[in-house]
Motif scaffolding. Structure first.
Motif, PDB file in Angstrom:
ATOM      1  N   MET A  14      23.668  28.600  53.217  1.00  0.00           N
ATOM      2  CA  MET A  14      24.392  29.483  52.306  1.00  0.00           C
ATOM      3  C   MET A  14      23.775  30.873  52.308  1.00  0.00           C
ATOM      4  N   MET A  15      22.441  30.932  52.327  1.00  0.00           N
ATOM      5  CA  MET A  15      21.767  32.227  52.371  1.00  0.00           C
ATOM      6  C   MET A  15      22.033  32.955  53.678  1.00  0.00           C
ATOM      7  N   VAL A  16      22.067  32.212  54.784  1.00  0.00           N
ATOM      8  CA  VAL A  16      22.298  32.835  56.092  1.00  0.00           C
ATOM      9  C   VAL A  16      23.722  33.376  56.202  1.00  0.00           C
ATOM     10  N   VAL A  17      24.712  32.535  55.897  1.00  0.00           N
ATOM     11  CA  VAL A  17      26.105  32.957  56.011  1.00  0.00           C
ATOM     12  C   VAL A  17      26.416  34.081  55.030  1.00  0.00           C
ATOM     13  N   GLY A  18      25.968  33.935  53.786  1.00  0.00           N
ATOM     14  CA  GLY A  18      26.204  34.976  52.797  1.00  0.00           C
ATOM     15  C   GLY A  18      25.534  36.282  53.161  1.00  0.00           C
ATOM     16  N   GLY A  19      24.303  36.213  53.687  1.00  0.00           N
ATOM     17  CA  GLY A  19      23.606  37.428  54.093  1.00  0.00           C
ATOM     18  C   GLY A  19      24.289  38.141  55.242  1.00  0.00           C
ATOM     19  N   MET A  20      24.794  37.380  56.203  1.00  0.00           N
ATOM     20  CA  MET A  20      25.493  37.988  57.328  1.00  0.00           C
ATOM     21  C   MET A  20      26.772  38.683  56.870  1.00  0.00           C
ATOM     22  N   ALA A  21      27.533  38.021  55.971  1.00  0.00           N
ATOM     23  CA  ALA A  21      28.756  38.637  55.441  1.00  0.00           C
ATOM     24  C   ALA A  21      28.429  39.902  54.650  1.00  0.00           C
ATOM     25  N   VAL A  29      34.372  41.304  49.506  1.00  0.00           N
ATOM     26  CA  VAL A  29      33.526  40.508  50.398  1.00  0.00           C
ATOM     27  C   VAL A  29      32.069  40.576  49.960  1.00  0.00           C
ATOM     28  N   VAL A  30      31.608  41.771  49.553  1.00  0.00           N
ATOM     29  CA  VAL A  30      30.234  41.926  49.085  1.00  0.00           C
ATOM     30  C   VAL A  30      29.975  41.045  47.861  1.00  0.00           C
ATOM     31  N   GLY A  31      30.889  41.065  46.893  1.00  0.00           N
ATOM     32  CA  GLY A  31      30.714  40.247  45.696  1.00  0.00           C
ATOM     33  C   GLY A  31      30.659  38.770  46.011  1.00  0.00           C
ATOM     34  N   PHE A  32      31.544  38.313  46.883  1.00  0.00           N
ATOM     35  CA  PHE A  32      31.587  36.903  47.260  1.00  0.00           C
ATOM     36  C   PHE A  32      30.328  36.494  48.026  1.00  0.00           C
ATOM     37  N   SER A  33      29.915  37.313  48.982  1.00  0.00           N
ATOM     38  CA  SER A  33      28.757  36.974  49.818  1.00  0.00           C
ATOM     39  C   SER A  33      27.446  37.080  49.043  1.00  0.00           C
ATOM     40  N   LEU A  34      27.335  38.046  48.144  1.00  0.00           N
ATOM     41  CA  LEU A  34      26.131  38.144  47.315  1.00  0.00           C
ATOM     42  C   LEU A  34      25.970  36.889  46.464  1.00  0.00           C
ATOM     43  N   CYS A  35      27.089  36.387  45.935  1.00  0.00           N
ATOM     44  CA  CYS A  35      27.047  35.161  45.131  1.00  0.00           C
ATOM     45  C   CYS A  35      26.583  33.980  45.976  1.00  0.00           C
ATOM     46  N   MET A  36      27.147  33.833  47.172  1.00  0.00           N
ATOM     47  CA  MET A  36      26.774  32.734  48.056  1.00  0.00           C
ATOM     48  C   MET A  36      25.292  32.759  48.395  1.00  0.00           C
ATOM     49  N   THR A  37      24.749  33.946  48.567  1.00  0.00           N
ATOM     50  CA  THR A  37      23.344  34.078  48.943  1.00  0.00           C
ATOM     51  C   THR A  37      22.414  33.911  47.754  1.00  0.00           C
ATOM     52  N   CYS A  38      22.812  34.427  46.602  1.00  0.00           N
ATOM     53  CA  CYS A  38      21.912  34.495  45.448  1.00  0.00           C
ATOM     54  C   CYS A  38      21.736  33.164  44.731  1.00  0.00           C
ATOM     55  N   ILE A  39      22.817  32.402  44.549  1.00  0.00           N
ATOM     56  CA  ILE A  39      22.786  31.201  43.713  1.00  0.00           C
ATOM     57  C   ILE A  39      21.701  30.213  44.137  1.00  0.00           C
ATOM     58  N   PRO A  40      21.536  29.891  45.436  1.00  0.00           N
ATOM     59  CA  PRO A  40      20.529  28.876  45.799  1.00  0.00           C
ATOM     60  C   PRO A  40      19.086  29.366  45.793  1.00  0.00           C
ATOM     61  N   THR A  41      18.850  30.670  45.652  1.00  0.00           N
ATOM     62  CA  THR A  41      17.490  31.189  45.830  1.00  0.00           C
ATOM     63  C   THR A  41      16.529  30.712  44.738  1.00  0.00           C
ATOM     64  N   PHE A  42      16.956  30.738  43.471  1.00  0.00           N
ATOM     65  CA  PHE A  42      16.047  30.374  42.383  1.00  0.00           C
ATOM     66  C   PHE A  42      15.675  28.899  42.454  1.00  0.00           C
ATOM     67  N   ALA A  43      16.666  28.046  42.725  1.00  0.00           N
ATOM     68  CA  ALA A  43      16.382  26.612  42.856  1.00  0.00           C
ATOM     69  C   ALA A  43      15.443  26.334  44.022  1.00  0.00           C
ATOM     70  N   GLU A  44      15.603  27.066  45.127  1.00  0.00           N
ATOM     71  CA  GLU A  44      14.725  26.899  46.282  1.00  0.00           C
ATOM     72  C   GLU A  44      13.295  27.335  45.966  1.00  0.00           C
ATOM     73  N   MET A  45      13.140  28.396  45.184  1.00  0.00           N
ATOM     74  CA  MET A  45      11.801  28.863  44.811  1.00  0.00           C
ATOM     75  C   MET A  45      11.093  27.833  43.934  1.00  0.00           C
ATOM     76  N   ILE A  46      11.819  27.234  42.990  1.00  0.00           N
ATOM     77  CA  ILE A  46      11.221  26.206  42.132  1.00  0.00           C
ATOM     78  C   ILE A  46      10.822  24.992  42.962  1.00  0.00           C
ATOM     79  N   ALA A  47      11.715  24.557  43.854  1.00  0.00           N
ATOM     80  CA  ALA A  47      11.417  23.405  44.703  1.00  0.00           C
ATOM     81  C   ALA A  47      10.209  23.664  45.590  1.00  0.00           C
ATOM     82  N   CYS A  48      10.117  24.862  46.152  1.00  0.00           N
ATOM     83  CA  CYS A  48       8.985  25.209  47.009  1.00  0.00           C
ATOM     84  C   CYS A  48       7.684  25.231  46.220  1.00  0.00           C
TER      85      CYS A  48
END
Length: 446
Positions: free
Chosen positions: A298-305, A334-353
Motif C-alpha cells: 500500500m505504501m509503495v503503490v500509494g507513494g508512486m501515485a 489522485v493526490v488525496g487518494f494516494s496519500l491516504c493509501m500510503t499514510c494509513i498503514p504507517t502508524f500500525a507498522e511503526m507500532i508493530a516494528c
C-alpha cells in the motif's frame, strides 16, 4: 495440546471505546478545520502586507517545526504529564491562539505582522501537538488490535475538517472579512474542551493511572530510530506531510494567478484533495488491519501515485502541458487518494516494528511511537511550505510541485529496496540448514 475452544472476540464496542471514538473524532475534526481554514485567503492577504512567498511558506512551516519539538517532548513524558491533561490543555491553548490570529490584520504591515504571525502560530502548534500526540496514544491503547481501522475511521473526521475548512474559510472571508473565520473556528475548537472534560475521565483514570501503565519507559527515541524499518517509514511519512504542507502554502496563489479563481473558489478546489482522503481512509484502515502483509505494498503503490500526480499537478514544464483547471482538480483527487493509501498503514507498522524489537507494550511505548510519528509528520509540514515556498519564489509552482513528486518517488524506491532485501533474506533463511556446518577435523580432535 490445549483442546479448549478459545473465546470469540467481542464484536461490539464497549461504552469506553465509543466515548473514546467521540473524543478523538472531535479533536481531529476541530483541529483540522482550524488548521485548513486559512489556506484559501491568508497567503494572498499576507502578500498584500508585503510578505514574500518564501516568508509565507515559513509562517506555515514554523507551525510544523514547533509541533515537531512539542511532539518529541510531550510524547516522551506523556505518562508523567497525563493523557487527559495533555488533550484538554492542548485544545484550550490552540483555540485561544486561533482566535488571536484573527486580529493580526489590525497590526501594521511588515516586520510586526510577521513576528506576531510567528508567535501565535508557535503557541497554536504546541497546543496542537499536545492534543494530537496524546490522542494517537489513547487510540492505540484503547484499540490495540484494530489501530489501523480506528485511525482510518478517525481520518474521516480529519478529512471532514480539511474538506469544510477551506470553503468555509473562503466564504467567511469574502462575506465578513479577515477576523470572522478565525474567531468562528477558534470557538468551535474551544467547545471541544468541556466535551473532552466530560468524556475522558470515564476511561482516563483506569487506563493511564494504573500501576502497570504509569511506569515510565526506559526506552528512548534514539533506540527507536536505530531500526532501519522505522527510519524508512518515517521518511515515507515525511514525504506525505511535506506534500500537504506545500499545497497549503502555495496552491491558493497558483490558483488565483494562473487559474483566475477567487478565494472562495480556491476553498472549493481544495476539496478535491481532502474529500478522497477522508472517504478512502476507513476502507484502507480495514484492509491494513485485516491483511497486515499488504501494508508495505500500500505504501509503495500509494507513494508512486503521489509522485506521478505531483509531477502533473503544475504540470512540470518538461511535459509542455499548459496549466488547466480540470487537470489540477484531477491530480488533487489522485493526490488525496494516494496519500491516504500510503499514510494509513504507517502508524500500525511503526507500532508493530517497535514491539518486534523488544519495546514493551504499554502507554510509554505508544507515547514514543506517536511522538515520533507526529514529529516526523511535523518535519515534513515544515519542509514542504518552507522549501516549497522558496522554490516557488525562485522558479515557479510547477517546478516546486515536481520536487515534491521526486521526494515521494525516492521514498518508494527506498521501501521497494527494503521489501526486496527482506524477501531475499527470508528465502535464504528457508533454504539454510537449521544448524550450521561444523569443521569435522575440529570435532574429531576435541
Amino acid at each position: 495440546v490445549d483442546s479448549s475452544t478459545p473465546e470469540a472476540p467481542a464484536t461490539k464496542m464497549s461504552r469506553q471505546q465509543i466515548l473514546t471514538l467521540v473524543a478523538m473524532a472531535s479533536i481531529n475534526f476541530s483541529s483540522m478545520i482550524c488548521y485548513s481554514i486559512l489556506g484559501p485567503f491568508f497567503p494572498n492577504e499576507a502578500k498584500k502586507k508585503g510578505v514574500s512567498q518564501a516568508m509565507i511558506g515559513l509562517i506555515f512551516g514554523i507551525y510544523a517545526l514547533c509541533t515537531l519539538v512539542g511532539s518529541l517532548i510531550l510524547g516522551k513524558y506523556i505518562v508523567q504529564i497525563g493523557a487527559k491533561f495533555m488533550i484538554v490543555a492542548g485544545l484550550f491553548v490552540s483555540s485561544g491562539s486561533t482566535v488571536l490570529f484573527g486580529f493580526l490584520d489590525q497590526v501594521s504591515d511588515g516586520t510586526i505582522f510577521i513576528m506576531l504571525c510567528f508567535i501565535t502560530r508557535c503557541v497554536n502548534a504546541i497546543g496542537f501537538s499536545a492534543a494530537v500526540t496524546s490522542s494517537f496514544a489513547v487510540s492505540a491503547k484503547v484499540f490495540p488490535d484494530n489501530i489501523a481501522t480506528v485511525l482510518g475511521f478517525m481520518e474521516i473526521f480529519t478529512g471532514l475538517g480539511l474538506i469544510l475548512g477551506p470553503p468555509l474559510g473562503g466564504w467567511l472571508y469574502q462575506s465578513f472579512g479577515y477576523e470572522i473565520p478565525f474567531v468562528f473556528t477558534g470557538f468551535l475548537l474551544f467547545a471541544t474542551v468541556p466535551l473532552n472534560l466530560w468524556i475522558l475521565p470515564s476511561f482516563d483514570v483506569c487506563l493511564f493511572h494504573s500501576n502497570i501503565d504509569a511506569v515510565p519507559s526506559q526506552n528512548s527515541f534514539l533506540r527507536l530510530c536505530t531500526r532501519i524499518k522505522i527510519l524508512l517509514i518515517c521518511f515515507v511519512v515525511f514525504t506525505l506531510s511535506s506534500g500537504i504542507g506545500f499545497l497549503d502554502a502555495t496552491l491558493s496563489i497558483f490558483a488565483i494567478e494562473k487559474l483566475n479563481l477567487s478565494a472562495g473558489s480556491v476553498g472549493l478546489l481544495m476539496i478535491g484533495l481532502s474529500l478522497p482522503y477522508g472517504a478512502a481512509s476507513p476502507v484502507f484502515g480495514v484492509i491494513s488491519d485485516k491483511y497486515p502483509s499488504v501494508r508495505k505494498w500500500m505504501m509503495v503503490v500509494g507513494g508512486m501515485a503521489t509522485a506521478v500526480s505531483f509531477c502533473f499537478l503544475g504540470p512540470l514544464p518538461v511535459f509542455h502541458i499548459r496549466s488547466q483547471l480540470w487537470l489540477t482538480v484531477l491530480m488533487l483527487i489522485v493526490v488525496g487518494f494516494s496519500l491516504c493509501m500510503t499514510c494509513i498503514p504507517t502508524f500500525a507498522e511503526m507500532i508493530a516494528c517497535a514491539h518486534e524489537n523488544g519495546f514493551e507494550e504499554g502507554l510509554s511505548t505508544l507515547g514514543l511511537v506517536s511522538g515520533l510519528f507526529s514529529a516526523v509528520w511535523s518535519a515534513g509540514m515544515f519542509f514542504g511550505p518552507t522549501i516549497g515556498g522558496y522554490i516557488t519564489q525562485a522558479l515557479n509552482f510547477e517546478w516546486s510541485a515536481g520536487v515534491q513528486g521526486a521526494l515521494a518517488f525516492l521514498a518508494v524506491r527506498k521501501i521497494s529496496f527494503q521489501i526486496k532485501a527482506t524477501n531475499l533474506s527470508s528465502s535464504r533463511g528457508e533454504k539454510s540448514p537449521l544448524l550450521p556446518k561444523t569443521d569435522h577435523l575440529t570435532v574429531d580432535v576435541s
